[in-house]
Write a protein that holds these residues in place. Sequence first.
Motif, PDB file in Angstrom:
ATOM      1  N   GLY A 363      55.030 101.363 -32.532  1.00  0.00           N
ATOM      2  CA  GLY A 363      55.398 102.619 -33.153  1.00  0.00           C
ATOM      3  C   GLY A 363      55.752 103.698 -32.143  1.00  0.00           C
ATOM      4  O   GLY A 363      55.741 104.882 -32.488  1.00  0.00           O
ATOM      5  N   SER A 366      61.588 103.932 -32.714  1.00  0.00           N
ATOM      6  CA  SER A 366      62.040 103.360 -33.970  1.00  0.00           C
ATOM      7  C   SER A 366      62.928 102.165 -33.698  1.00  0.00           C
ATOM      8  O   SER A 366      63.540 102.075 -32.635  1.00  0.00           O
ATOM      9  CB  SER A 366      62.833 104.410 -34.772  1.00  0.00           C
ATOM     10  N   LYS A 392      51.527 105.842 -29.138  1.00  0.00           N
ATOM     11  CA  LYS A 392      51.608 104.793 -30.139  1.00  0.00           C
ATOM     12  C   LYS A 392      51.513 105.411 -31.535  1.00  0.00           C
ATOM     13  O   LYS A 392      50.807 106.382 -31.745  1.00  0.00           O
ATOM     14  CB  LYS A 392      50.475 103.784 -29.948  1.00  0.00           C
ATOM     15  N   GLY A 393      52.191 104.795 -32.505  1.00  0.00           N
ATOM     16  CA  GLY A 393      52.158 105.271 -33.885  1.00  0.00           C
ATOM     17  C   GLY A 393      53.011 106.491 -34.104  1.00  0.00           C
ATOM     18  O   GLY A 393      52.904 107.129 -35.164  1.00  0.00           O
ATOM     19  N   ILE A 395      56.032 106.576 -34.593  1.00  0.00           N
ATOM     20  CA  ILE A 395      56.937 106.200 -35.692  1.00  0.00           C
ATOM     21  C   ILE A 395      56.169 105.256 -36.610  1.00  0.00           C
ATOM     22  O   ILE A 395      55.720 104.188 -36.168  1.00  0.00           O
ATOM     23  CB  ILE A 395      58.195 105.494 -35.159  1.00  0.00           C
ATOM     24  N   PRO A 396      55.973 105.647 -37.909  1.00  0.00           N
ATOM     25  CA  PRO A 396      55.269 104.736 -38.827  1.00  0.00           C
ATOM     26  C   PRO A 396      56.043 103.445 -38.975  1.00  0.00           C
ATOM     27  O   PRO A 396      57.228 103.460 -39.345  1.00  0.00           O
ATOM     28  CB  PRO A 396      55.220 105.512 -40.134  1.00  0.00           C
ATOM     29  N   VAL A 397      55.404 102.368 -38.667  1.00  0.00           N
ATOM     30  CA  VAL A 397      56.117 101.093 -38.711  1.00  0.00           C
ATOM     31  C   VAL A 397      56.289 100.579 -40.127  1.00  0.00           C
ATOM     32  O   VAL A 397      57.122  99.714 -40.386  1.00  0.00           O
ATOM     33  CB  VAL A 397      55.368 100.032 -37.860  1.00  0.00           C
TER      34      VAL A 397
END
Length: 426
Positions: A363, A366, A392-393, A395-397
């Motif tokens: 994440g 993108s 990390k995180g 971008i919401p995967v």
Amino acid sequence: MTDKHKKQERRYWGSIEPPKAKADFFSAVTAPTADGDATVATIRMYGPIDSWGGWWGISTEDVGRVLDALPDTVEQIVLRINSPGGEVWEAMAILNMLAAHHAQVIAVVDGIAASAASFIAASCDETVMSRGSQMMIHSPWSFAIGNAADMRKQAAFLDTLERSMIEVYAEKAGERDWATLLAEETWLTASDTVELGLADRVDVVPDAGTATTVGTDDDVLVILSGTDEDIDDDDEASARAARIHAAAASARAAAPRPPDSTEPGTTANKEELPMSDKFLADVRDRLGITDANATEETVLAAFDQRIAAPAPTPTAALPEGVVAVEATQLEQMRADAQAGREARDAQLAAARAATVDAAVADGRISPARRDHWVAALAADPGSAEILAGLEKGLIPVDLVGVTGGVDEASDEDATFSKLFPTEKGA
């Protein structure tokens, strides 16, 4: 080798024809006084110092005959030297003979006093360098055949011989670093010789006269005495010429002859000398002859064939650090290098893709920016540190598409645009 070149291999004389008579390069002359008694004699040493004597060079025996032929009235000897040197012991004997003579000896270097001739010149009561003359001193040399012990023994002998030479030089010029001067083969001008102490002055010393006294007995001894009127008389002049001619002929006949020789400098053995078994075996091995029973004639024939073969064409020396490689081997090396380069590029591309895919999975970026980050890593491997530094995180995967009219990667777009301003957002 042509006959001309063979004739030129004549010890000291080289391409110069040897003299027809000893008097041509070694003679003695005396200057008569009004009453017929000569008090000054000139001895010319214009050749090599060689124990063979004759026209090989000037031997101890030659000098002894000349000294014996001088009148007892001679009180001074002018020893004129132009010699490349020669045998050490022969020269040592000559200088001691001159020292033992009752007359004062003045050495005059007319051209060169080199090697053994240098310590004859330096040992005289007075040493005079003529204008433009030179002296050369160097360490004694020799040759030896045998094993390592033989070579060491010969080297020790040469060291002893050099110490004897240094004693002569030191007696004339005092203590110097003679070992270094001899080892470096030191050439001295006339003034340099005086400065070093091996000569007393640079000057022109007149000759004693013109009457030749070369000979081995009274029958051929030519010592002219009398007044100028006697010499000007035609009959006396003719008689003098005849006596000089007879003296030269007798000197040639009495000169020592080299043993069994077809021509000067070339020895002709009257009996064949067999090769030793060890020497014959060594030569066979080096010539590549596998027949252990090959005769001397076979080995010599193979040796003649080997030395008659044309020498390989020399190649130009390569600069330091450069190595020659065969053309086909070079092409193979180039192909291997290209294949290795391509394999390495593929490894690096896979590693970059794996790094970016891991960042998408965490994440950090993108999926829409994957290709951009792959290209960035290819352009600048240092970008991997930047990629690793993203949170990390970010971008919401689990979200896909657009929510509320805002691109889910808009925050990551802004970050990428700041880091890579030349790239445009997707």
